[in-house]
Design a protein around this motif. Sequence first.
Motif, mmCIF file in Angstrom:
data_model
loop_
_atom_site.group_PDB
_atom_site.id
_atom_site.type_symbol
_atom_site.label_atom_id
_atom_site.label_comp_id
_atom_site.label_asym_id
_atom_site.label_seq_id
_atom_site.Cartn_x
_atom_site.Cartn_y
_atom_site.Cartn_z
ATOM 1 N N ASN A 272 0.759 -0.864 -0.036
ATOM 2 C CA ASN A 272 -0.127 0.027 0.517
ATOM 3 C C ASN A 272 1.110 1.229 -0.005
ATOM 4 O OD1 ASN A 272 -2.574 -1.211 -0.237
ATOM 5 N ND2 ASN A 272 -2.540 -1.621 2.253
ATOM 6 N N PRO B 236 5.181 9.015 -10.001
ATOM 7 C CA PRO B 236 5.836 7.922 -10.895
ATOM 8 C C PRO B 236 7.511 7.829 -11.346
ATOM 9 C CG PRO B 236 4.442 9.200 -11.692
ATOM 10 C CD PRO B 236 4.161 9.546 -9.978
ATOM 11 N N PHE C 233 2.063 1.889 -3.684
ATOM 12 C CA PHE C 233 1.100 1.367 -5.441
ATOM 13 C C PHE C 233 -0.359 2.305 -4.274
ATOM 14 C CE2 PHE C 233 4.806 -1.694 -6.033
ATOM 15 C CZ PHE C 233 5.590 -1.362 -6.791
ATOM 16 N N SER C 234 -0.637 1.943 -3.560
ATOM 17 C CA SER C 234 -2.171 2.924 -2.922
ATOM 18 C C SER C 234 -2.810 3.788 -3.426
ATOM 19 C CB SER C 234 -1.808 3.025 -1.468
ATOM 20 O OG SER C 234 -2.966 3.258 -1.420
ATOM 21 N N TYR C 235 -4.052 4.226 -3.797
ATOM 22 C CA TYR C 235 -4.274 4.639 -4.658
ATOM 23 C C TYR C 235 -3.962 5.875 -3.517
ATOM 24 C CZ TYR C 235 -8.597 4.437 -2.875
ATOM 25 O OH TYR C 235 -9.732 4.005 -1.986
ATOM 26 N N ARG C 236 -4.262 5.825 -2.745
ATOM 27 C CA ARG C 236 -4.329 7.060 -1.674
ATOM 28 C C ARG C 236 -2.955 7.707 -1.115
ATOM 29 N NH1 ARG C 236 -7.534 5.275 3.815
ATOM 30 N NH2 ARG C 236 -7.386 7.258 3.754
ATOM 31 N N LYS C 237 -1.851 6.352 -0.820
ATOM 32 C CA LYS C 237 -0.798 7.923 -0.931
ATOM 33 C C LYS C 237 0.561 7.205 -1.037
ATOM 34 C CE LYS C 237 -2.299 9.955 3.520
ATOM 35 N NZ LYS C 237 -2.327 10.917 3.208
ATOM 36 N N GLY C 238 -0.183 6.100 -1.963
ATOM 37 C CA GLY C 238 1.104 5.563 -2.739
ATOM 38 C C GLY C 238 1.797 5.975 -3.557
ATOM 39 N N VAL D 151 2.788 5.679 -6.848
ATOM 40 C CA VAL D 151 1.296 6.216 -7.919
ATOM 41 C C VAL D 151 1.435 7.913 -7.687
ATOM 42 C CG1 VAL D 151 -0.947 6.556 -7.877
ATOM 43 C CG2 VAL D 151 0.279 4.271 -6.874
ATOM 44 N N TYR D 152 1.925 8.308 -6.962
ATOM 45 C CA TYR D 152 1.521 9.704 -6.513
ATOM 46 C C TYR D 152 3.244 10.675 -6.656
ATOM 47 C CZ TYR D 152 -3.361 9.983 -5.036
ATOM 48 O OH TYR D 152 -3.567 9.852 -4.323
#
Length: 322
Positions: free
Chosen positions: A280, A294, A283-288, A291-292
């Motif tokens: 998480n 890259p 790669f979590s969409y919340r705080k990954g 993801v944020y």
Amino acid sequence: MVSSNLHWSEKYYASAIQTNDATGYYAYLPAVFIYHDLNFAYHDSVIQKYYNPEKYADYRVTYNGKTIDKYYAGTAFTLIPFFLAGHLYAKLFNYPADGYSLPYFIAINIASIVFLLMGLIYILKFLKSYGATEKASSLILIVLVFATNLFHYASSEPCLSHIYSFAFISAFVYHSKKFFSGLAIKDFLFCSLCLGFIIFIRPVNIIVIFSLPFLAGDFNKLKTAFNKLINDKSALIFSALITLSIAAIQPVIYQIQCGSFFVYTYFDEGFNWTNPQLINFLFSYRKGFFVYTPVALLSLPGFVFLWRKNKFQFYSLLFFLS
């Protein structure tokens, strides 16, 4: 600076000061310099003028029957010169001198840009110490600002601690590497100064000391530096006093606020060490992280080259990041 100007409207600026954690980081400044009240009794009456229910989060908690600030005062401490400049401007040009009107936000926004530049200057010096070219260094700095959260925090959330942590950690990292290279005590003392502020701003960031083996470059340099400090006890003691004198400001504030030097203000909040949430975190969409940010994925191939070039640095960096 242009991007910051876009946020200097009456609709935005007050929300920036009273948004989530920023409210608590900033609150020490008006409490000390305007209202002379570290238990924040003034807060409810003042904040009503700027209250935004969609963004506001209360920073106050109760301990020993006293109201205290949940957040650490280090960020506010670094902002003192800018806050006082904003306070003077407010008085001279007939703005409300209450700590929350427009001049205060502009002053804090300028502070965030100054500390961003401070951090970038030290990062530039750090890169050059590894032999990075001007073009490579410039590209890295551009990516660092605009492909990470730095730009957002500098222009949109100047009251949060991140930019100020970035500045002092950058200085700590540069002078640590410089100390390992030349063994100059002045660099070690400057590291101690930076470490004091790093702890004062956000205590958990003390983990930066685990980067020291990587910054040393190899075990022999690390050992040589350690032996030099052991043999120079006066420098070691003086450096400890520098760090502790800064870090101790927070316990003194707690003593003034509630009669206790050591307070854990997060109460039931904390880390669950038995459930680290590594996937998480990355790669979590919340705080990954990936993801944020890259662009950080581009750093992964660097571990291959580091393994081939310097296995000591490879393992020490891997340990630090773990």
